[in-house]
Design a protein around this motif. Structure first.
Motif, PDB file in Angstrom:
ATOM      1  N   ILE A  90      12.538   7.834  38.314  1.00  0.00           N
ATOM      2  CA  ILE A  90      13.810   7.217  38.723  1.00  0.00           C
ATOM      3  C   ILE A  90      13.872   5.765  38.251  1.00  0.00           C
ATOM      4  O   ILE A  90      14.870   5.310  37.670  1.00  0.00           O
ATOM      5  N   ASP A  91      12.802   5.021  38.488  1.00  0.00           N
ATOM      6  CA  ASP A  91      12.770   3.608  38.078  1.00  0.00           C
ATOM      7  C   ASP A  91      12.909   3.471  36.568  1.00  0.00           C
ATOM      8  O   ASP A  91      13.630   2.587  36.050  1.00  0.00           O
ATOM      9  N   SER A  92      12.244   4.348  35.854  1.00  0.00           N
ATOM     10  CA  SER A  92      12.289   4.273  34.383  1.00  0.00           C
ATOM     11  C   SER A  92      13.687   4.593  33.863  1.00  0.00           C
ATOM     12  O   SER A  92      14.174   3.934  32.918  1.00  0.00           O
ATOM     13  N   LEU A  93      14.353   5.574  34.466  1.00  0.00           N
ATOM     14  CA  LEU A  93      15.704   5.929  34.025  1.00  0.00           C
ATOM     15  C   LEU A  93      16.690   4.800  34.301  1.00  0.00           C
ATOM     16  O   LEU A  93      17.578   4.504  33.481  1.00  0.00           O
ATOM     17  N   ARG A  94      16.584   4.173  35.449  1.00  0.00           N
ATOM     18  CA  ARG A  94      17.497   3.080  35.794  1.00  0.00           C
ATOM     19  C   ARG A  94      17.240   1.851  34.909  1.00  0.00           C
ATOM     20  O   ARG A  94      18.168   1.149  34.496  1.00  0.00           O
ATOM     21  N   GLU A  95      15.992   1.627  34.605  1.00  0.00           N
ATOM     22  CA  GLU A  95      15.660   0.528  33.700  1.00  0.00           C
ATOM     23  C   GLU A  95      16.249   0.798  32.312  1.00  0.00           C
ATOM     24  O   GLU A  95      16.760  -0.123  31.638  1.00  0.00           O
ATOM     25  N   LEU A  96      16.175   2.069  31.903  1.00  0.00           N
ATOM     26  CA  LEU A  96      16.739   2.461  30.620  1.00  0.00           C
ATOM     27  C   LEU A  96      18.250   2.232  30.602  1.00  0.00           C
ATOM     28  O   LEU A  96      18.819   1.783  29.593  1.00  0.00           O
ATOM     29  N   GLY A  97      18.917   2.554  31.759  1.00  0.00           N
ATOM     30  CA  GLY A  97      20.363   2.349  31.865  1.00  0.00           C
ATOM     31  C   GLY A  97      20.744   0.893  31.727  1.00  0.00           C
ATOM     32  O   GLY A  97      21.717   0.541  31.056  1.00  0.00           O
ATOM     33  N   LYS A  98      19.984   0.019  32.384  1.00  0.00           N
ATOM     34  CA  LYS A  98      20.266  -1.409  32.316  1.00  0.00           C
ATOM     35  C   LYS A  98      20.032  -1.938  30.900  1.00  0.00           C
ATOM     36  O   LYS A  98      20.803  -2.761  30.389  1.00  0.00           O
ATOM     37  N   GLU A  99      18.970  -1.476  30.286  1.00  0.00           N
ATOM     38  CA  GLU A  99      18.600  -1.972  28.963  1.00  0.00           C
ATOM     39  C   GLU A  99      19.682  -1.667  27.928  1.00  0.00           C
ATOM     40  O   GLU A  99      19.978  -2.489  27.057  1.00  0.00           O
ATOM     41  N   TYR A 100      20.304  -0.498  28.083  1.00  0.00           N
ATOM     42  CA  TYR A 100      21.282  -0.083  27.086  1.00  0.00           C
ATOM     43  C   TYR A 100      22.702  -0.010  27.653  1.00  0.00           C
ATOM     44  O   TYR A 100      23.587   0.582  27.039  1.00  0.00           O
ATOM     45  N   ASN A 101      22.877  -0.623  28.821  1.00  0.00           N
ATOM     46  CA  ASN A 101      24.198  -0.713  29.440  1.00  0.00           C
ATOM     47  C   ASN A 101      24.817   0.681  29.620  1.00  0.00           C
ATOM     48  O   ASN A 101      25.947   0.944  29.224  1.00  0.00           O
ATOM     49  N   LEU A 102      24.055   1.616  30.216  1.00  0.00           N
ATOM     50  CA  LEU A 102      24.514   2.971  30.455  1.00  0.00           C
ATOM     51  C   LEU A 102      24.939   3.141  31.903  1.00  0.00           C
ATOM     52  O   LEU A 102      24.424   2.465  32.803  1.00  0.00           O
ATOM     53  N   THR A 103      25.894   4.056  32.126  1.00  0.00           N
ATOM     54  CA  THR A 103      26.365   4.315  33.487  1.00  0.00           C
ATOM     55  C   THR A 103      25.246   4.982  34.288  1.00  0.00           C
ATOM     56  O   THR A 103      24.592   5.921  33.817  1.00  0.00           O
ATOM     57  N   ASP A 104      25.048   4.505  35.490  1.00  0.00           N
ATOM     58  CA  ASP A 104      24.010   5.099  36.358  1.00  0.00           C
ATOM     59  C   ASP A 104      24.592   6.343  37.033  1.00  0.00           C
ATOM     60  O   ASP A 104      25.241   6.240  38.069  1.00  0.00           O
ATOM     61  N   ASP A 105      24.414   7.502  36.384  1.00  0.00           N
ATOM     62  CA  ASP A 105      24.897   8.766  36.972  1.00  0.00           C
ATOM     63  C   ASP A 105      23.731   9.650  37.413  1.00  0.00           C
ATOM     64  O   ASP A 105      23.796  10.864  37.388  1.00  0.00           O
ATOM     65  N   LEU A 106      22.654   9.003  37.782  1.00  0.00           N
ATOM     66  CA  LEU A 106      21.438   9.723  38.181  1.00  0.00           C
ATOM     67  C   LEU A 106      21.703  10.574  39.421  1.00  0.00           C
ATOM     68  O   LEU A 106      22.209  10.079  40.421  1.00  0.00           O
ATOM     69  N   THR A 107      21.369  11.904  39.324  1.00  0.00           N
ATOM     70  CA  THR A 107      21.590  12.835  40.438  1.00  0.00           C
ATOM     71  C   THR A 107      20.295  13.607  40.746  1.00  0.00           C
ATOM     72  O   THR A 107      19.344  13.595  39.963  1.00  0.00           O
ATOM     73  N   LEU A 108      20.349  14.286  41.872  1.00  0.00           N
ATOM     74  CA  LEU A 108      19.181  15.097  42.277  1.00  0.00           C
ATOM     75  C   LEU A 108      18.907  16.199  41.261  1.00  0.00           C
ATOM     76  O   LEU A 108      17.754  16.484  40.931  1.00  0.00           O
ATOM     77  N   SER A 109      19.959  16.844  40.765  1.00  0.00           N
ATOM     78  CA  SER A 109      19.776  17.932  39.797  1.00  0.00           C
ATOM     79  C   SER A 109      19.133  17.421  38.517  1.00  0.00           C
ATOM     80  O   SER A 109      18.357  18.129  37.863  1.00  0.00           O
ATOM     81  N   ALA A 110      19.453  16.180  38.152  1.00  0.00           N
ATOM     82  CA  ALA A 110      18.856  15.603  36.941  1.00  0.00           C
ATOM     83  C   ALA A 110      17.364  15.359  37.147  1.00  0.00           C
ATOM     84  O   ALA A 110      16.534  15.649  36.263  1.00  0.00           O
ATOM     85  N   ILE A 111      17.021  14.861  38.311  1.00  0.00           N
ATOM     86  CA  ILE A 111      15.602  14.596  38.600  1.00  0.00           C
ATOM     87  C   ILE A 111      14.803  15.902  38.686  1.00  0.00           C
ATOM     88  O   ILE A 111      13.642  15.976  38.289  1.00  0.00           O
ATOM     89  N   SER A 112      15.438  16.979  39.202  1.00  0.00           N
ATOM     90  CA  SER A 112      14.723  18.250  39.399  1.00  0.00           C
ATOM     91  C   SER A 112      14.276  18.889  38.090  1.00  0.00           C
ATOM     92  O   SER A 112      13.464  19.809  38.086  1.00  0.00           O
ATOM     93  N   ARG A 113      14.827  18.400  36.957  1.00  0.00           N
ATOM     94  CA  ARG A 113      14.425  18.952  35.669  1.00  0.00           C
ATOM     95  C   ARG A 113      13.009  18.535  35.281  1.00  0.00           C
ATOM     96  O   ARG A 113      12.401  19.134  34.403  1.00  0.00           O
ATOM     97  N   PHE A 114      12.498  17.514  35.921  1.00  0.00           N
ATOM     98  CA  PHE A 114      11.127  17.075  35.639  1.00  0.00           C
ATOM     99  C   PHE A 114      10.162  17.904  36.501  1.00  0.00           C
ATOM    100  O   PHE A 114       9.876  17.584  37.645  1.00  0.00           O
ATOM    101  N   ASN A 115       9.684  19.030  35.897  1.00  0.00           N
ATOM    102  CA  ASN A 115       8.900  20.006  36.655  1.00  0.00           C
ATOM    103  C   ASN A 115       7.612  19.436  37.223  1.00  0.00           C
ATOM    104  O   ASN A 115       7.101  19.923  38.246  1.00  0.00           O
TER     105      ASN A 115
END
Length: 293
Positions: A90-115
């Motif tokens: 989660i922290d890495s994805l949000r950092e990535l969003g800030k770095e590249y000015n991406l919308t933070d649309d992080l959801t539970l279903s997205a996280i669940s893909r990381f088996n």
């Protein structure tokens, strides 16, 4: 009671949300031969399974198979979350969003893909308890298996008894016919020798003695007595509660020995035909004996 060597038995039990099926089957074999088909994780109990089978099976190629299926309420596997790893994602994805000015649309279903954030833990099975339950289930399957063997053994017994009755009647026919056959042979032989030696000075008493000895060699009294003894012995075996298959197999050989001797001595076509019938029944008994434990 006698038992057939072929048989099948099946039983089931439930343990740790699994349905276990235990099956026992056997086919003819000269000795007791054990084999098993069980899941590799349960190989630790194979020796005890073999001892249980050996205590109830004396002859036959016997196989024990164990299988299982998970039931709908199977709770043998527990799933937990690797929270520290999930937080790193989660922290890495949000950092990535800030770095590249991406919308933070992080959801539970997205996280669940990381088996790898989900950890599966299999509950440990109590091996001693499972072994006890499976052995009890095996005994139930063996009871059914033995019942089937006893039922088939009863059919074999009845068939053999019928054939023994046929042989016994045939022996009685030989015993009735044999003295007459021997006497006829003695008379024909005496007449023939007397005719040939009318002009020869030979002790007639000596000739008669030799003729009598030769004729006696054609007598089958001893063979018929032994056949009757074998018949009685086999009937007695058929009432035994012990494994008798190999003993009966040997006794059948003795039946054949006496029948062959009678056949080789016989000078009468009627007796020869009776012997053929006896040998036919002996062969049928031999085939049935191959199925007896």
């Amino acid at each position: 009671m006698i038992k057939s060597m072929t048989g099948f038995g099946r039983s089931q039990c439930e343990f740790n949300s699994k349905m276990f099926t235990v099956e026992v089957r056997a086919v003819n074999h000269r000795y007791m031969e054990y084999s098993s088909k069980i899941p590799r994780i349960y190989n630790f109990m194979d020796d005890k399974l073999k001892k249980v089978v050996s205590s109830k099976v004396a002859r036959g190629k016997t196989e024990v198979s164990i299988s299982y299926t998970s039931m709908p309420n199977d709770n043998s596997v527990k799933v937990s979350i690797n929270n520290s790893l999930a937080k790193e994602y989660i922290d890495s994805l949000r950092e990535l969003g800030k770095e590249y000015n991406l919308t933070d649309d992080l959801t539970l279903s997205a996280i669940s893909r990381f088996n790898d954030i989900f950890v599966q833990e299999k509950k440990e099975e109590d091996e001693e308890e499972l072994e006890s339950i499976l052995i009890s289930t095996l005994n139930e399957a063996l009871d059914s298996f033995v019942d089937m063997r006893i039922k088939e053994g009863g059919n074999l017994k009845n068939d053999i008894l019928c054939r023994l009755d046929i042989i016994e009647k045939a022996v009685a026919t030989i015993e009735e016919k044999s003295p007459e056959t021997v006497e006829n042979y003695r008379k024909k032989l005496t007449d023939k020798i007397t005719e040939l030696l009318q002009t020869t000075d030979i002790d007639s008493q000596r000739i008669l003695t030799e003729v009598a000895l030769l004729a006696d060699k054609l007598a089958v009294d001893e063979e018929t007595v032994r056949l009757r003894s074998h018949i009685a012995q086999m009937r007695q075996m058929l009432e035994s509660n012990e494994p008798i298959g190999r003993k009966m197999d040997f006794l059948v050989q003795e039946f054949n020995r006496e029948a062959n001797t009678i056949g080789s001595k016989s000078q009468d076509l009627e007796i020869a035909q009776v012997v053929v019938n006896i040998k036919s029944e002996i062969e049928k008994i031999r085939e049935q004996v191959q199925n007896i434990e």
